[in-house]
Structure formats: C-alpha cells, structure tokens
Design an enzyme around this catalytic site. Structure first.
Site, PDB file in Angstrom:
ATOM      1  N   TYR A 155       0.838  -1.212   0.000  1.00  0.00           N
ATOM      2  CA  TYR A 155       0.000   0.000   0.000  1.00  0.00           C
ATOM      3  C   TYR A 155       0.872   1.261   0.000  1.00  0.00           C
ATOM      4  O   TYR A 155       0.719   2.138  -0.849  1.00  0.00           O
ATOM      5  CB  TYR A 155      -0.937  -0.006   1.219  1.00  0.00           C
ATOM      6  CG  TYR A 155      -1.955   1.115   1.199  1.00  0.00           C
ATOM      7  CD1 TYR A 155      -3.099   1.032   0.410  1.00  0.00           C
ATOM      8  CD2 TYR A 155      -1.785   2.269   1.971  1.00  0.00           C
ATOM      9  CE1 TYR A 155      -4.037   2.056   0.380  1.00  0.00           C
ATOM     10  CE2 TYR A 155      -2.723   3.299   1.950  1.00  0.00           C
ATOM     11  CZ  TYR A 155      -3.848   3.181   1.159  1.00  0.00           C
ATOM     12  OH  TYR A 155      -4.772   4.207   1.131  1.00  0.00           O
ATOM     13  N   ASN A 156       1.787   1.323   0.952  1.00  0.00           N
ATOM     14  CA  ASN A 156       2.628   2.529   1.067  1.00  0.00           C
ATOM     15  C   ASN A 156       3.492   2.720  -0.174  1.00  0.00           C
ATOM     16  O   ASN A 156       3.689   3.843  -0.635  1.00  0.00           O
ATOM     17  CB  ASN A 156       3.527   2.431   2.296  1.00  0.00           C
ATOM     18  CG  ASN A 156       2.734   2.255   3.570  1.00  0.00           C
ATOM     19  OD1 ASN A 156       1.544   2.534   3.615  1.00  0.00           O
ATOM     20  ND2 ASN A 156       3.382   1.767   4.604  1.00  0.00           N
TER      21      ASN A 156
END
Ligand SMILES: NC(=O)c1ccc[n+]([C@@H]2O[C@H](COP(=O)([O-])OP(=O)(O)OC[C@H]3O[C@@H](n4cnc5c(N)ncnc54)[C@H](O)[C@@H]3O)[C@@H](O)[C@H]2O)c1
Length: 282
Positions: A155-156
């Site tokens: 995600y990051n």
C-alpha cells in the site's frame, strides 16, 4: 479551472467512499460525471442516488487494474459526454501486509489498482484532455501513506509512487494546460479496510493488510475504528472540488499527520547533514 458548471469528469472508484464523495461534490457544482467502479451493485445505487438530485451522471463498470477495461470506460465516457475535463484516479485497495507476509498476489493486486491504473488513466485521458484545448485537471488519490511509511507493504509503496507520478506530471503537463493534484487523505470514513470485497479472482492469495509491529489483530481493529470514526467522504469531495478550482498541488484532509511528515523531513535533513562539507569522489 474556475468555472466547473458544464464540465465533464471521470471518477474511478466512484461507487463508494471518497470517490462517491468527489463525484457528489463535483455534480453539486454542475459537473457531468462518469462514475467508474468494479462493484456493479454499489455503482448502480450510487448513480441512482445522484440522479435523484438531478445530477447528470452515468456509471460504467470497469476493473481499472485491467488497461483494456479502463480504455473501454474512457470510450464510454467520450461516447456519453464528449470532452473530458477532469480525471480523478481514485480507485484503491489496501492489499497485503509488510515484511514477512508478502505474497506476489498482494503486490500485483495493489500495484495494479493503486498505481498502474493511475498511470494508465493519465496515459489514456491525458491526450483526450489536450485534444479539446479547454484545459484539464487530473487528481490522483494517494494517501498520507504516500508521504510517511510505517511499513514496507504494497500500500505505502504504491502511494509513494502516486505522489512521485503526480509531482512529476504537474511539471510536465502544466505547459499543456493540464493541472495535476495529489490527494493525500488521513483517516476517512469509508469501506477501504474491506477492500478484498473487490478482489479479482486472478489475484487470489493476497495477505490481509497488517501493521508494522504489535499484535496484528488488535492493530487492525484499531485502524478499523479510526476509519469508522473518520472524516466524512463528502467533506473530502468538497476539498477536492476546491483543489480542482484552484489547481492545488497537494490536497490534504486534515493536519493530524503533519508532525510525522515534518519528522520524515528531519530524517532526510539529517542524512544530508551527515555528509555536508565532504567533497564527493568523481
Ligand atoms: N479511507 C481512508 O482512510 C483513506 C485514506 C487515504 C487514502 N485513501 C484512498 O482513497 C481511495 C478511495 O478509497 P476509499 O477509502 O473511498 O475506499 P472504498 O473501499 O470505500 O472505495 C474504493 C472504491 O474503489 C473501488 N475499486 C476497488 N478496486 C477496484 C478496481 N479494480 N477497479 C475499479 N474500482 C475499484 C471500490 O469498489 C470502491 O468503490 C483509495 O485510493 C484509498 O487508498 C483512503
């Protein structure tokens, strides 16, 4: 883009959450909106709900992690509305945890939806915006997790990618009459934590999103609670509308994480300080 009434937008991930908030806020300003989403039932409901407010909106189902489906959505938008002025690359998922629980499926799904779809969106809609000469605005939804990273999960990584893409394109596209904004929300009251409801079959094998440290079950519960008590998605939509009107580079939703970003800057500054005054060998 000061005068939004009568303009046309395409919003991905528009069936719920932030995307629906953005579609609603744009429609309230008289923008015609092509709402694109993978979740057919939710999309039909969202379109119907907005039409009841006399908004000029249309829905198109697409899995944006497939370029051909995003292209088909663009074709549908052009067929329905002609000129496209605003693109909101917003569809996103929280797929996969950090180190130790990585799977290829988690990476591929998250990169596909959160990053490749944004890249393809620019590739497909950029020339359409340029073609009519009336100017355009691209808004890419990243996250505060695109500016501070608590773990090495997909995600990051994808959200940092969206920030990098947006910052670079802002420079490249300005001379072509297209503004680029990146939306970096904090905790917003949406269904993001239940992203696997839209997991395409070809990505089976994703691991659940998990935090960097501590008890993963408890931590996930805490995140779920923060999101449940988060900011109203329509408020985010209104901020995005203001960002489009004023070509904001960064659209933030609140100041909660500003100190953490300051701390990251301090870490970067420290890195420079460590080598300051040295003469690099060439
Ligand atoms: N909610 C938050 O706290 C938060 C914070 C920062 C960033 N974001 C970002 O905001 C964006 C919107 O998420 P949200 O919070 O509204 O979550 P959400 O789950 O409520 O909405 C996401 C929408 O994207 C759609 N979608 C998922 N996969 C898709 C695909 N393959 N093709 C097309 N559509 C797809 C979903 O059906 C859904 O309608 C995401 O990019 C997310 O990463 C959310």
């Amino acid at each position: 883009m000061k005068d939004l009434a009568g303009k046309t937008a395409v919003v991905t991930g528009a069936a719920s959450g932030i995307g629906l908030g953005i579609a609603t806020a744009l429609a309230q300003a008289g923008v015609k909106v092509m709402m694109c989403d993978i979740e057919e039932g939710a999309l039909a409901k969202a379109v119907e709900g907005l039409r009841q407010t006399n908004a000029d909106v249309e829905g198109v189902r697409a899995d944006v992690s497939l370029k051909s489906e995003l292209q088909a959505a663009a074709d549908a938008a052009v067929a329905r509305y002609g000129k496209i002025h605003i693109l909101v690359n917003n569809a996103g998922v929280t797929g996969g945890g950090g180190y130790g629980v990585w799977t290829d499926a988690s990476w591929n799904w998250t990169i596909g939806v959160n990053l490749m779809a944004v890249i393809w969106g620019v590739e497909i809609f950029g020339p359409l915006m340029e073609s009519h000469g009336e100017g355009g605005q691209i808004v890419n939804t990243a996250s505060i997790a695109g500016l501070i990273s608590g773990n090495g999960g997909p995600y990051n990584v994808t959200k940092y990618g969206v920030v990098a893409l947006s910052e670079g394109l802002r420079v490249e596209l300005a001379p072509r009459g297209i503004g680029v904004s990146v939306l970096c929300p904090g905790f917003i009251r949406t269904q993001i934590i239940d992203s696997t409801r839209n997991l395409p079959e070809r990505f089976s094998g994703v691991t659940p999103a998990s935090p960097a440290s501590g008890d993963p079950v408890e931590a996930l519960k805490a995140i779920r609670e923060r999101i449940a008590g988060g900011i109203d998605p329509l408020y985010v939509g209104e901020l995005v509308r203001e960002g489009v009107e004023n070509d904001w580079a960064y659209i933030f939703t609140d100041n909660e994480f500003e100190p953490f970003i300051e701390a990251r800057f301090a870490g970067i500054r420290q890195g420079f300080d460590q080598i300051r005054g040295r003469e690099p060998r060439r």
